[in-house]
Design an enzyme around this catalytic site. Sequence first.
Site, short mmCIF file in Angstrom:
data_model
loop_
_atom_site.label_atom_id
_atom_site.label_comp_id
_atom_site.label_asym_id
_atom_site.label_seq_id
_atom_site.Cartn_x
_atom_site.Cartn_y
_atom_site.Cartn_z
N GLY A 121 0.82 -1.21 0.00
CA GLY A 121 0.00 0.00 0.00
C GLY A 121 0.85 1.25 0.00
O GLY A 121 0.96 1.94 1.02
N HIS A 134 -8.26 -1.73 4.02
CA HIS A 134 -8.58 -1.81 5.43
C HIS A 134 -9.84 -2.60 5.74
O HIS A 134 -10.35 -2.55 6.86
CB HIS A 134 -8.70 -0.40 6.01
CG HIS A 134 -7.36 0.27 6.23
ND1 HIS A 134 -6.21 -0.17 5.62
CD2 HIS A 134 -6.99 1.32 6.99
CE1 HIS A 134 -5.20 0.60 5.98
NE2 HIS A 134 -5.65 1.50 6.82
N ASP A 189 -2.44 2.11 11.01
CA ASP A 189 -3.84 2.37 11.35
C ASP A 189 -4.38 1.38 12.37
O ASP A 189 -5.53 0.92 12.28
CB ASP A 189 -4.73 2.40 10.10
CG ASP A 189 -4.40 3.57 9.20
OD1 ASP A 189 -4.11 4.66 9.73
OD2 ASP A 189 -4.41 3.41 7.97
#
Length: 204
Positions: free
Chosen positions: A39, A136, A162
Amino acid sequence: MDLPINIEAVKGFLAPEEGRALHDAARDTAALGPALEIGSYCGKSTVYLGLGARAGGGQVLAVDHHRGSEENQPGAMFHDPDLADGHGGIDTLPHFRKTMRDAGLEDVVIPVAASARVFARVWAQPLGMVFIDGGHTLEAALVDYRAYAPKVAPGGILAIHDVHPDPETGGRPPYEVYELALASGLFRGLALVDTLALLRRLDV
């Protein structure tokens, strides 16, 4: 740490302290194998990884299909019209390449314009570090973890972005993958830097 570009001008969400932690992890694990990023988006985190890998004499594999995650698509919360590809989607690859050129990292960072799932089929070499920051959703996060966690060399680092222990502050899939890694017996926790979790691969 001196950065070769104005990092705040690069699209993406990464706190400076998270970037410094990525830099140090890539530097300290470079002797174990390349760092692999899942990513890359427009390259903000890749700059830190690339500078760290260069300091340690290593390389970075930047894996991203560059069509954006679910939250980046037109109509989604984090869609950026500047990234539109003219065909109803987005394309971050030109922005990523510009970031690497401007940062002087084209000799360190190897772009892989493919999904992490596809690239995992052909990559077998041990990795000094894996940084998971792709899709995600729970499915996407689990695919990335299951495909690459076993490839982290003993002593290497698994980093997950995250990670929100408090469900009120962010989505849960990265945190659930973090808990899965801790429960696996393959990793021990090192640190949580803002929302960046760092884990060490055990020699088991």
